[in-house]
Design a protein around this motif. Sequence first.
Motif, PDB file in Angstrom:
ATOM      1  N   UNK A 137      34.827  33.571  39.055  1.00 38.16           N
ATOM      2  CA  UNK A 137      35.548  32.395  38.549  1.00 38.16           C
ATOM      3  C   UNK A 137      34.994  31.087  39.077  1.00 38.16           C
ATOM      4  N   UNK A 138      34.352  31.093  40.256  1.00 43.39           N
ATOM      5  CA  UNK A 138      33.867  29.848  40.850  1.00 43.39           C
ATOM      6  C   UNK A 138      32.357  29.888  41.015  1.00 43.39           C
ATOM      7  N   UNK A 139      31.748  28.704  41.072  1.00 39.31           N
ATOM      8  CA  UNK A 139      30.299  28.593  41.201  1.00 39.31           C
ATOM      9  C   UNK A 139      29.852  28.864  42.628  1.00 39.31           C
ATOM     10  N   UNK A 140      30.593  28.378  43.609  1.00 37.19           N
ATOM     11  CA  UNK A 140      30.239  28.579  45.010  1.00 37.19           C
ATOM     12  C   UNK A 140      31.157  29.639  45.616  1.00 37.19           C
ATOM     13  N   UNK A 169      32.722  28.773  49.367  1.00 35.31           N
ATOM     14  CA  UNK A 169      33.802  27.813  49.567  1.00 35.31           C
ATOM     15  C   UNK A 169      35.104  28.235  48.881  1.00 35.31           C
ATOM     16  N   UNK A 170      35.006  29.031  47.835  1.00 32.44           N
ATOM     17  CA  UNK A 170      36.187  29.403  47.058  1.00 32.44           C
ATOM     18  C   UNK A 170      36.238  30.919  46.932  1.00 32.44           C
ATOM     19  N   UNK A 171      37.279  31.536  47.467  1.00 30.00           N
ATOM     20  CA  UNK A 171      37.381  32.991  47.442  1.00 30.00           C
ATOM     21  C   UNK A 171      38.181  33.492  46.251  1.00 30.00           C
ATOM     22  N   UNK A 172      38.294  32.660  45.224  1.00 31.30           N
ATOM     23  CA  UNK A 172      38.996  33.113  44.016  1.00 31.30           C
ATOM     24  C   UNK A 172      38.269  34.297  43.388  1.00 31.30           C
ATOM     25  N   UNK A 173      36.948  34.323  43.541  1.00 33.99           N
ATOM     26  CA  UNK A 173      36.180  35.436  42.972  1.00 33.99           C
ATOM     27  C   UNK A 173      36.562  36.756  43.641  1.00 33.99           C
ATOM     28  N   UNK A 174      36.879  36.719  44.938  1.00 30.78           N
ATOM     29  CA  UNK A 174      37.264  37.939  45.644  1.00 30.78           C
ATOM     30  C   UNK A 174      38.646  38.411  45.192  1.00 30.78           C
ATOM     31  N   UNK A 175      39.545  37.447  44.940  1.00 29.76           N
ATOM     32  CA  UNK A 175      40.872  37.803  44.425  1.00 29.76           C
ATOM     33  C   UNK A 175      40.742  38.458  43.046  1.00 29.76           C
ATOM     34  N   UNK A 176      39.786  37.965  42.267  1.00 27.85           N
ATOM     35  CA  UNK A 176      39.573  38.540  40.935  1.00 27.85           C
ATOM     36  C   UNK A 176      38.996  39.946  41.019  1.00 27.85           C
ATOM     37  N   UNK A 177      38.421  40.297  42.169  1.00 26.72           N
ATOM     38  CA  UNK A 177      37.801  41.613  42.338  1.00 26.72           C
ATOM     39  C   UNK A 177      38.792  42.673  42.800  1.00 26.72           C
ATOM     40  N   UNK A 178      40.049  42.277  43.068  1.00 25.70           N
ATOM     41  CA  UNK A 178      41.044  43.236  43.568  1.00 25.70           C
ATOM     42  C   UNK A 178      41.193  44.459  42.654  1.00 25.70           C
ATOM     43  N   UNK A 179      41.244  44.289  41.319  1.00 24.28           N
ATOM     44  CA  UNK A 179      41.361  45.482  40.451  1.00 24.28           C
ATOM     45  C   UNK A 179      40.203  46.464  40.637  1.00 24.28           C
TER      46      UNK A 179
END
Length: 541
Positions: free
Chosen positions: A508-511, A514-524
């Motif tokens: 979800x994020x470029x960096x 700095x932004x761990x939204x990508x890790x939250x998206x990986x929970x599934x």
Amino acid sequence: MAHEETATFQTRYHISASIILDSSLHIGSGETDTRSLDDTTEKSQVSTIVRDYRNKPYIPGSTLRGLLRDLMEHNQNITKDTIKALFGTGEENNECGGKLRFANAYFNETQSNLSKPDNEHILKEDQEDCQGLLLKKIDIKEYKRRHWDENRWSWIINGVAIDRCTGSAAEHRLFFYEAVPPGTVFTLGIEAIGLGEDDIELLFKTLSFLKKENNLILGRGQAVGFGKCHIGDDICLHGITDKNALHKWLENHSAAGLNSLPKLSAPGINTPLAQKNNTVTLHVTLKFNGPLLVNDPSSTYKNPKKNEAGLGHVYLSDHKNRIFLPGTSFKGAFRSQMERIVRTMGDRINGKVLSPQESSNLACYPSGEKELCCPDINKKDDIAEKLCLVCRICGGRGYRSPLMVSEFSAKEGKEGELRLQDFVAIDRFTGGVAGDKKFNALHREDPELTGSITLDCDRIDEPLLGLFFLTLRDLIEGDIAFGYGKTKGFGYCTAEVTLKEESNNMFPSQSLSEDEAWLAAAVPQVKELEKIIENTLTKEV
């Protein structure tokens, strides 16, 4: 003349271009050579590369032909009939030759000399290092870094497999192989008979695609940064397109060879050959917060004077004499962390610590006993049947890795401070210094290295992406160490990771740093990974 009037005229083209190496290249000859690589009498087996009659390296035409054919076959806009006409077919009872003929790409000595690698020792003669050690006491010219041989235009790369159980070098797994250094130039030649304008345009689109970074990779070690190269800007088209041009060329008695064909204007290419490939490339910056040392045995030396120190360990440097981290070292450490993660998850799910035999289907032990290793893969159906979870991401025997990494190199001014550290072993019985156990290590302090990680998402089951994400998180947080001396404080770093392609729904994020939204998206994916681990353990029981 009667034959000339009835003969069918066919166009004839000759395309030439340069192939420039961006990293070391090894295209093996299938043979080994016995050489002495140090000042001892011990001999080592070195895997050799293909060479021409001048004893210089070259790229076989079959290698280039196979690469171009593979690119076109993976393009949905190119029909099978077009590929068959260009490259021919070996189908039973339907054999036919193709319109394209590939010559071997031979070593271009003139162009290669323009970017000749710096192969002097890291510490030049009469140079004073940071500790005041005067190297003029030693004839440093005797030491050839990486065993460079200018006549053969190659150096020797060494590697070692790490035993996953002991964490040390695996027995009988030290290996050496020849490689052509970065900056080397080869001359590509393609002869084409009977091509139409559309075919020529398609061929030039393919060559234009190979001018871009990471699109042309050859030889051994593609998953760890070896064999990267690109087509130069000197693509040239010569040819004869009608009978008048043929007569004119034949009348020129001074003309010789295909290079003397009339020069033609190359077709204008607005867009190169499009490739549908669901890959993600991450740009990674490793910021070391201490010493880094990947040992280069060819740069070490013993001082002939008994009381004078030599160099026991020296950091590995690239063709520009700057510190770098090989792709093999990075991927090995990254894979080891991935194995720790999946085994830890297995222990937690199982409720006890698993034995190596029990956990080998989660993460095998490549350098261990045969029953702990994944077997050879001979067909696609064997991947899910026989490979452990980690080998499905990082590759196994007979299965090319979907995870590719580059070498990690230092930019100008980011090499870190040159340091020489002395070590001494302590006698465990006396508590004093153990005799003849003093050594030193020349390394770089706080370097900053950059490279990339590329993941082929089409070849990885979605739940296994969760394992990749968890390992990437550990890399960012500084839980992975690289190179020599991890127990001595060497090789620790944090990472900054950014996405090269903006349009990808995996991140979800470029960096990522700095932004761990990508890790939250990986929970599934992580949840699905846990189910796979549980099913694997249940199946084994």
